[in-house]
Design a protein around this motif. Structure first.
Motif, short mmCIF file in Angstrom:
data_model
loop_
_atom_site.label_atom_id
_atom_site.label_comp_id
_atom_site.label_asym_id
_atom_site.label_seq_id
_atom_site.Cartn_x
_atom_site.Cartn_y
_atom_site.Cartn_z
N ILE A 89 -4.17 -70.37 -36.80
CA ILE A 89 -3.95 -71.78 -36.41
C ILE A 89 -5.15 -72.62 -36.82
O ILE A 89 -5.02 -73.70 -37.40
CB ILE A 89 -3.70 -71.89 -34.88
N VAL A 123 -4.15 -80.56 -32.22
CA VAL A 123 -4.06 -79.11 -32.01
C VAL A 123 -5.27 -78.60 -31.23
O VAL A 123 -6.39 -79.03 -31.47
CB VAL A 123 -4.00 -78.39 -33.39
N GLY A 124 -5.04 -77.65 -30.29
CA GLY A 124 -6.17 -76.98 -29.64
C GLY A 124 -6.14 -76.98 -28.14
O GLY A 124 -6.88 -76.24 -27.51
N ASP A 125 -5.31 -77.80 -27.53
CA ASP A 125 -5.21 -77.78 -26.06
C ASP A 125 -3.80 -77.36 -25.67
O ASP A 125 -2.99 -77.03 -26.53
CB ASP A 125 -5.58 -79.16 -25.49
N ASP A 126 -3.50 -77.39 -24.38
CA ASP A 126 -2.16 -76.98 -23.94
C ASP A 126 -1.09 -77.97 -24.40
O ASP A 126 0.06 -77.60 -24.59
CB ASP A 126 -2.12 -76.82 -22.42
N PHE A 157 -5.08 -67.01 -33.55
CA PHE A 157 -5.86 -68.23 -33.33
C PHE A 157 -6.67 -68.61 -34.57
O PHE A 157 -6.87 -69.79 -34.85
CB PHE A 157 -6.73 -68.08 -32.07
N LEU A 182 4.82 -77.91 -35.18
CA LEU A 182 5.29 -76.86 -36.07
C LEU A 182 5.39 -75.53 -35.31
O LEU A 182 4.38 -75.03 -34.83
CB LEU A 182 4.29 -76.70 -37.23
N GLY A 236 0.48 -80.11 -32.98
CA GLY A 236 0.64 -78.91 -32.15
C GLY A 236 1.74 -78.03 -32.68
O GLY A 236 2.30 -78.29 -33.75
N GLY A 237 2.02 -76.96 -31.91
CA GLY A 237 3.08 -76.05 -32.35
C GLY A 237 3.01 -74.74 -31.61
O GLY A 237 2.41 -74.64 -30.53
N ASP A 238 3.63 -73.74 -32.20
CA ASP A 238 3.60 -72.40 -31.61
C ASP A 238 3.68 -71.41 -32.76
O ASP A 238 4.29 -71.70 -33.80
CB ASP A 238 4.77 -72.22 -30.64
N THR A 239 3.04 -70.25 -32.59
CA THR A 239 3.02 -69.25 -33.66
C THR A 239 3.31 -67.89 -33.07
O THR A 239 2.69 -67.50 -32.06
CB THR A 239 1.62 -69.24 -34.32
N MET A 252 1.43 -68.42 -25.83
CA MET A 252 2.02 -67.10 -26.11
C MET A 252 2.26 -66.35 -24.80
O MET A 252 1.38 -66.30 -23.94
CB MET A 252 1.05 -66.31 -27.00
P1 ADP Z 1 -0.38 -72.05 -25.35
O1 ADP Z 1 -0.60 -70.58 -25.12
O2 ADP Z 1 -1.10 -72.93 -24.39
O3 ADP Z 1 1.06 -72.39 -25.54
P2 ADP Z 1 -0.96 -71.53 -28.05
O4 ADP Z 1 -1.88 -70.40 -27.93
O5 ADP Z 1 0.46 -71.24 -28.35
O6 ADP Z 1 -1.10 -72.40 -26.73
O7 ADP Z 1 -1.49 -72.56 -29.15
C1 ADP Z 1 -2.83 -73.02 -29.13
C2 ADP Z 1 -2.89 -74.38 -29.73
O8 ADP Z 1 -2.51 -74.31 -31.09
C3 ADP Z 1 -1.97 -75.40 -29.08
O9 ADP Z 1 -2.62 -76.65 -29.12
C4 ADP Z 1 -0.77 -75.40 -29.98
O10 ADP Z 1 -0.11 -76.64 -29.96
C5 ADP Z 1 -1.41 -75.14 -31.34
N1 ADP Z 1 -0.55 -74.42 -32.30
C6 ADP Z 1 -0.03 -73.17 -32.18
N2 ADP Z 1 0.66 -72.83 -33.29
C7 ADP Z 1 0.57 -73.89 -34.13
C8 ADP Z 1 1.08 -74.17 -35.43
N3 ADP Z 1 1.83 -73.30 -36.12
N4 ADP Z 1 0.81 -75.38 -35.97
C9 ADP Z 1 0.09 -76.28 -35.29
N5 ADP Z 1 -0.43 -76.09 -34.09
C10 ADP Z 1 -0.19 -74.91 -33.49
#
Ligand code: ADP
Ligand code: MG
Length: 340
Positions: free
Chosen positions: A23, A38-41, A20, A99, A131-134, A1
Motif C-alpha cells: 500500500i 491513505v493511512g488511517d481508518d 502494508f 481502490l 483509501g481502499g482495501d487489499t 483486514m
Molecule cells: P483497516 O484495517 O483499518 O481497514 P487497512 O489495513 O485495510 O485498514 O488499510 C490501511 C490503510 O490503507 C487505510 O487507510 C486504507 O484505506 C488504505 N488502503 C488499503 N488498501 C489500499 C489500496 N489498495 N489502495 C489505496 N489505499 C488502500
C-alpha cells in the motif's frame, strides 16, 4: 483486514512485498484536496456546500472483465476509466477514488504497471486516491469514485422527453469487434493497416471517459447513460426510467471504418451486433431537445468527438431500429452477467 485472514497473509508476506509495504509503495500519494488520504481508518473529505456528491462503484473480475494476461498498465487505466465514465454519464466532476484489490500474489512488476496506469488517468482528471482495501484472492479490482455536481443538475436516466434527439458521443462498436476477432469470429483483411487495429484494441483496453462532455451537458441534456453493456440494452434503461420509446437509425450510428465496411459486406449481422449490442465502448448516450442540436454539435466538435444524432424519443415503450432502407433490424441482446 480481518483476523481470520492472518494465516494466508503471513504466507504472502514471505513470498514478496507485504500488504502494508504494498500500500505504501504503490498506492500512497500525498493529497491536496482531501483532508486526509491513505493511512488511517478512514479518509476525510469536505464537500463544498454548493455541491452534491455523486458516488459510483464498478468491479472488474479476472476472466470475466479482463484476460489473465492483460497488460497491468492498461488494466489500471481501464479500472478507473469505467468508473469515471459513470461519473461523466451523471455530469459529475471526478474528485476522489477508493481502490479495493484482491490479488493472488504481490507481484511488484504487476503492481508497478497497474498503479502507473491507474495514476496516469487519475492525474489526467485531477482525481485523488484516498483509501481502499487489499487482500489475497482471485484477481478482482473494485473502485469507488466520487464526484461533485450542483444539486438539480445531474444527468439522470429518467428525464428524457418526447421528441428529444438521441445522441451518441463518438464512434462505437470497435471494442466488441476487437473481441470478436480475439474469439476467432472475424478476421482482418491483409489490407487493414496495423494502426487501425491497434486503435480498436485501445478502445477496449484504454477507454477515454467523456468527463468534459458530461459536465458540459449538465444544462443541455435531459438524460444520459454511459455505454458499458451495449447500445440498445443501455438505452432501454433510459426508456424504462423515462417512460418512453425510441426510434434508432442504424446508418446514423458513428462507427470505426473497419466496422463500417463490415456493415455493408457478408459479415453484416456481426457488424450490426457490434453496433447495437457490443459492450465496453464507454461512450455516452444522451437525450437533448432538438432546439439544442447546434449547441451539442459545436460542443462535440470542440472536444474532437465524432458524435451524432442516432434517433428520437417516441411515445409508447418500444425501441425500434431501422436500417438505411427503412426495414426493422432486431438486435441481439446486450450483455447481462446473469443471462449469458
Ligand atoms: P483497516 O484495517 O483499518 O481497514 P487497512 O489495513 O485495510 O485498514 O488499510 C490501511 C490503510 O490503507 C487505510 O487507510 C486504507 O484505506 C488504505 N488502503 C488499503 N488498501 C489500499 C489500496 N489498495 N489502495 C489505496 N489505499 C488502500
Ligand atoms: Mg481495511
Amino acid at each position: 483486514m480481518g483476523g481470520s485472514q492472518w494465516l494466508s497473509c503471513m504466507k504472502w508476506l514471505r513470498n514478496g512485498v507485504g500488504e502494508f509495504d504494498l500500500i505504501a509503495q504503490f498506492f500512497t500519494r500525498s493529497v491536496k484536496r482531501a483532508a486526509l488520504g491513505v493511512g488511517d481508518d478512514c479518509a476525510l473529505i469536505q464537500i463544498p456546500p454548493t455541491q452534491q456528491l455523486a458516488v459510483t462503484t464498478d468491479m472488474l473480475v479476472e476472466g470475466r472483465h479482463f484476460f489473465p494476461e492483460a497488460d497491468p498498465y492498461r488494466l489500471g487505466w481501464k479500472c478507473l476509466a469505467v468508473n469515471l465514465s459513470d461519473l461523466a454519464a451523471m455530469g459529475a466532476t471526478p474528485r476522489y477514488i477508493t481502490l479495493s484489490l484482491a490479488l493472488p500474489e504481490a507481484d511488484p512488476v504487476w503492481l508497478s504497471g497497474f498503479s502507473s496506469g491507474l495514476f496516469a488517468l487519475a492525474d489526467a482528471f485531477d482525481v485523488e486516491l484516498i483509501g481502499g482495501d487489499t487482500t489475497k484472492g482471485p484477481r478482482t479490482i473494485s473502485i469507488t469514485a466520487m464526484g461533485e455536481i450542483p444539486p438539480g443538475q445531474a444527468l439522470r436516466r429518467d428525464g428524457a422527453k418526447l421528441g428529444d434527439d438521441i445522441w451518441v458521443s463518438h464512434e462505437i462498436g470497435g471494442a466488441a469487434l476487437q473481441l470478436f476477432y480475439r474469439w476467432g469470429r472475424t478476421t482482418w483483411g491483409p489490407e487493414i493497416p496495423a494502426a487501425q487495429i491497434e486503435a480498436l484494441v485501445l478502445r477496449m483496453e484504454m477507454p477515454n471517459p467523456r468527463v468534459a462532455l458530461g459536465t458540459a451537458l449538465r444544462t443541455i441534456a435531459t438524460a444520459a447513460i454511459d455505454l458499458s453493456d451495449g447500445l440498445t440494452g443501455d438505452l432501454r434503461h433510459i426508456l424504462k426510467q423515462s417512460c418512453c420509446g425510441a426510434q434508432l437509425f442504424l446508418d446514423h450510428i458513428p462507427a470505426p471504418q473497419i466496422l463500417r465496411e463490415k456493415l455493408n459486406g457478408p459479415e453484416r449481422a456481426l457488424a450490426q451486433a457490434c453496433l447495437l449490442s457490443g459492450g465496453d465502448d464507454y461512450e455516452l448516450i444522451f437525450c437533448a431537445p432538438q432546439s439544442a442540436r447546434e449547441r451539442v454539435r459545436m460542443l462535440l466538435q470542440a472536444l474532437s468527438l465524432n458524435g451524432h444524432v442516432i434517433g428520437e424519443i417516441t411515445s409508447g415503450d418500444c425501441l425500434v431500429v431501422l436500417d438505411a432502407q427503412g426495414a426493422e433490424v432486431h438486435p441481439p441482446k446486450s450483455f447481462d452477467h446473469f443471462d449469458a
